[in-house]
Each structure stands twice: as structure tokens, then as C-alpha cells.
Design a protein around this motif. Structure first.
Motif, PDB file in Angstrom:
ATOM      1  N   HIS A  83       0.848  -1.185   0.000  1.00 11.00           N
ATOM      2  CA  HIS A  83       0.000   0.000   0.000  1.00 11.00           C
ATOM      3  C   HIS A  83       0.892   1.247   0.000  1.00 11.00           C
ATOM      4  N   GLN A  84       0.703   2.120  -0.966  1.00 15.26           N
ATOM      5  CA  GLN A  84       1.478   3.344  -1.070  1.00 15.26           C
ATOM      6  C   GLN A  84       0.533   4.534  -1.153  1.00 15.26           C
ATOM      7  N   SER A  85       0.760   5.553  -0.321  1.00 13.61           N
ATOM      8  CA  SER A  85      -0.127   6.709  -0.358  1.00 13.61           C
ATOM      9  C   SER A  85       0.556   7.955   0.188  1.00 13.61           C
ATOM     10  N   THR A  86       0.042   9.090  -0.238  1.00 17.61           N
ATOM     11  CA  THR A  86       0.522  10.399   0.196  1.00 17.61           C
ATOM     12  C   THR A  86      -0.681  11.305   0.414  1.00 17.61           C
ATOM     13  N   VAL A  87      -0.644  12.096   1.479  1.00 14.91           N
ATOM     14  CA  VAL A  87      -1.739  13.021   1.773  1.00 14.91           C
ATOM     15  C   VAL A  87      -1.276  14.449   1.480  1.00 14.91           C
ATOM     16  N   ILE A  88      -2.144  15.190   0.791  1.00 15.83           N
ATOM     17  CA  ILE A  88      -1.891  16.611   0.516  1.00 15.83           C
ATOM     18  C   ILE A  88      -2.992  17.411   1.189  1.00 15.83           C
ATOM     19  N   LEU A  89      -2.605  18.351   2.037  1.00 12.93           N
ATOM     20  CA  LEU A  89      -3.548  19.229   2.712  1.00 12.93           C
ATOM     21  C   LEU A  89      -3.486  20.621   2.097  1.00 12.93           C
ATOM     22  N   PHE A  90      -4.646  21.277   2.006  1.00 12.83           N
ATOM     23  CA  PHE A  90      -4.730  22.624   1.438  1.00 12.83           C
ATOM     24  C   PHE A  90      -5.298  23.588   2.470  1.00 12.83           C
ATOM     25  N   ASP A  91      -4.924  24.856   2.360  1.00 14.53           N
ATOM     26  CA  ASP A  91      -5.475  25.902   3.212  1.00 14.53           C
ATOM     27  C   ASP A  91      -6.910  26.156   2.769  1.00 14.53           C
ATOM     28  N   ALA A  92      -7.850  25.945   3.665  1.00 19.20           N
ATOM     29  CA  ALA A  92      -9.261  26.076   3.307  1.00 19.20           C
ATOM     30  C   ALA A  92      -9.651  27.511   2.986  1.00 19.20           C
ATOM     31  N   ASP A  93      -8.880  28.491   3.455  1.00 16.26           N
ATOM     32  CA  ASP A  93      -9.203  29.894   3.205  1.00 16.26           C
ATOM     33  C   ASP A  93      -8.682  30.389   1.865  1.00 16.26           C
TER      34      ASP A  93
END
Length: 321
Positions: A83-93
Motif C-alpha cells: 500500500h502506497q499513499s501520500t496526503v496533501i492538505l490545502f489551506d481552506a481559506d
């Protein structure tokens, strides 16, 4: 942008923190203050890989982003996790990239946390025997998380390939519990809580093997066609899930719904139990089943937590982007 590499996750994120993040996410989903976007999951026609995206937005936590990744069955031969994965978070504003986070260990932790949340809220308080179906990489995480929720005195396990059962035996030993390799009939006869964590496309557990009062956490079915338990078992149980739309389309409930044995309205949200708007288990004889399909909001919640921990400890990597 904050970067938290895969190699840093183990030193930052605990199973307890993952549990709290996932429990809060399920509650927010049931309040309709958080929602997942449609899942994309496809066979790419190369390396027998399944690849996709899970994403969503939590208005309360302002968690916005996606997890990209999938399953590469040949990775073990390369010394890599399948299992390979990466999480990308963004600024909601602003929509700007906020963080890039390694997702492999976090996926295992959040998946185990989900089943543990279901055990906390649905299993009988007096549950003593834990049954494990599947002995792959995630099974050890599942066992540890489950044992934090109930005072088990024994673990029984089954795997299609018995030579892999050493993982379950070793993990039980770490937890100070005896382990017994058993048949599926015996597993159903002994276990008060059963966790299924396989990649099966054929039902493993049958309805007649499960005794009254059992809680099942079915954690392996997250793709159309996968199946860990017989569809008829869902008609014997009160069924809960992380997200109903996923449960009936790509989760364990897909088969019972397709066969006309179960309606979408028969599936309840685990978040409703957490929030107190559903009573959960109603009797000691009731069979409860949690269909853990895995939602993007779980990934965003644990990724946001690990970024918070990395920044608080001064180990977050900051790069211009």
C-alpha cells in the motif's frame, strides 16, 4: 508548505492520537459538518496496481485535501509496502498547498483506529476473545488497536496462508495474550469480536459461523467486487459504517444490497452512535457489524494531526512552494 516524510511519522503519531482523530471525524460526518467527495479508484493496467484518490472537507476542523495512492501487489518483492499513499492538505481559506504528508503508516493507523472506534461503541463490554481473519501487514495494527478497547484474554486467528499466522502470534505475544490458530468454524464459535482485514474477492466468513452477541469489524472491502463475509450475514446483523454511500457501493454491504437482502436505509452511521443519535447495540444477543470502507476524511484528520505534532515539536520541514 510543511513536509512530514514517511520516515518521521512513526516518531510523531500514536495509535491513541489516530483513534481520537478518527472518532471525531466520524462524529463530524454524522453532524453533516464534514463530507467526503466521490472516490476515484481504478485498475491502471500496469503492475496489477489499483490507484485512486480520496478527498473531502471538514468545515469545523478546516481540513481540506486528498489522499492519493493505492495497492501495488508486487512491492513486497521490492522490499516496499504494497500500500502506497501520500496526503496533501490545502489551506481552506486560500486553496494554497499547506502540507505534504507520507500516508503509508497513517493509513494503517487510521484503518485500525476505525475498527477500534466500532469496538468501543458496539462490542459487548464483557468481550473476552478477539478473532482475527487475515494476517497481512495491517493485522498487527488492528490487533493492537482492538486490545486498547476491551480487556481480551485470548486471540484466535485464521489466514488463507497459514504460514503468515506468525504475525498474529507475535503481536498477541507482545500484548501478553495467548494466540491460537483455528478453523473459521472455531473462530466464529469462540470470538466475541471479529476483525476481518483481507483483500478477498470471495466471502470468507459465513452467516452460520457467527454466534449471537458477536461484533464484527469488516475492514478489507473498499473496492467494487471485494467481499469478506457472506451477504446473508448482514441480514442477521445490525449494520453500521463510516459512510453509507461507500458501504452500499464499494463496501461490504454492496453484495447484500445487490442481492436485495439489505436496503440502504438498513445501514447506520457509526458517527450517529458516537453522537448519541443512534442507540448502537441494543442487547447482548445482537450481532453488530461495522463496514469500514475507509474515507478520505480519516486520512485528512490523521495527516492534520501529524502536521500539528511535527510543528509543535519543531521537527516540521518547511519549504517554499
Amino acid at each position: 508548505m510543511t513536509v512530514v516524510p514517511e520516515g518521521d511519522i512513526a516518531g510523531l503519531m500514536s495509535a491513541e492520537a489516530a483513534f481520537e482523530a478518527v472518532e471525531a471525524t466520524f462524529a463530524a460526518m454524522s453532524r453533516r459538518s464534514a463530507y467526503n467527495f466521490p472516490v476515484i479508484r481504478e485498475a491502471i493496467g500496469h503492475a496489477d496496481a489499483l490507484y485512486g484518490f480520496k478527498s473531502g472537507f471538514d468545515r469545523d476542523a478546516l481540513a481540506l485535501g486528498l489522499k492519493s495512492g493505492g495497492y501495488w501487489p508486487g512491492n513486497a518483492a521490492r522490499g516496499l509496502t504494497n500500500h502506497q499513499s501520500t496526503v496533501i492538505l490545502f489551506d481552506a481559506d486560500t486553496g494554497r498547498v499547506k502540507a505534504l504528508v507520507g500516508g503509508n503508516l497513517l493509513t494503517a493507523l487510521r484503518t485500525a483506529a476505525a475498527s477500534a472506534v466500532s469496538i468501543k461503541h458496539l462490542a459487548r463490554p464483557d468481550a473476552k476473545v478477539l478473532g482475527m481473519v487475515g494476517a497481512g501487514h495491517q493485522s498487527a495494527f488492528q490487533m493492537r488497536a482492538a486490545c486498547a478497547q476491551r480487556d481480551f484474554d485470548k486471540v484466535v486467528g485464521w489466514n488463507l496462508h497459514p504460514e503468515m499466522l506468525s504475525r498474529l502470534s507475535d503481536t498477541a505475544g507482545e500484548l501478553g495474550l495467548p494466540f491460537e490458530a483455528v478453523s473459521l468454524d472455531e473462530l466464529g464459535a469462540q470470538a466475541d469480536v471479529i476483525i476481518t482485514i483481507t483483500s478477498s474477492f470471495d466471502p470468507i466468513l459465513k452467516a452460520g459461523q457467527i454466534r449471537p452477541g458477536t461484533h464484527l469489524a469488516c475492514m478489507g472491502t473498499d473496492t467494487r467486487g471485494k467481499q469478506e463475509v457472506e451477504a446473508a450475514l448482514l441480514t442477521r446483523a445490525t449494520v453500521f459504517t463510516d459512510e453509507i454511500a461507500q458501504s452500499v457501493s464499494i463496501g461490504e454491504a454492496q453484495h447484500a444490497v445487490a442481492a436485495g437482502l439489505l436496503a440502504e436505509s438498513d445501514v447506520a452511521e457509526i458517527g450517529a452512535v458516537i453522537n448519541g443519535t443512534h442507540p448502537g447495540r441494543r442487547s447482548a444477543e445482537e450481532i453488530t457489524l461495522f463496514d469500514g470502507t475507509g474515507v478520505g476524511l480519516q486520512d485528512l484528520a490523521v495527516a492534520a494531526k501529524v502536521v500539528e505534532l511535527a510543528e509543535a515539536r519543531g521537527v516540521a520541514q518547511k519549504i517554499p512552494f
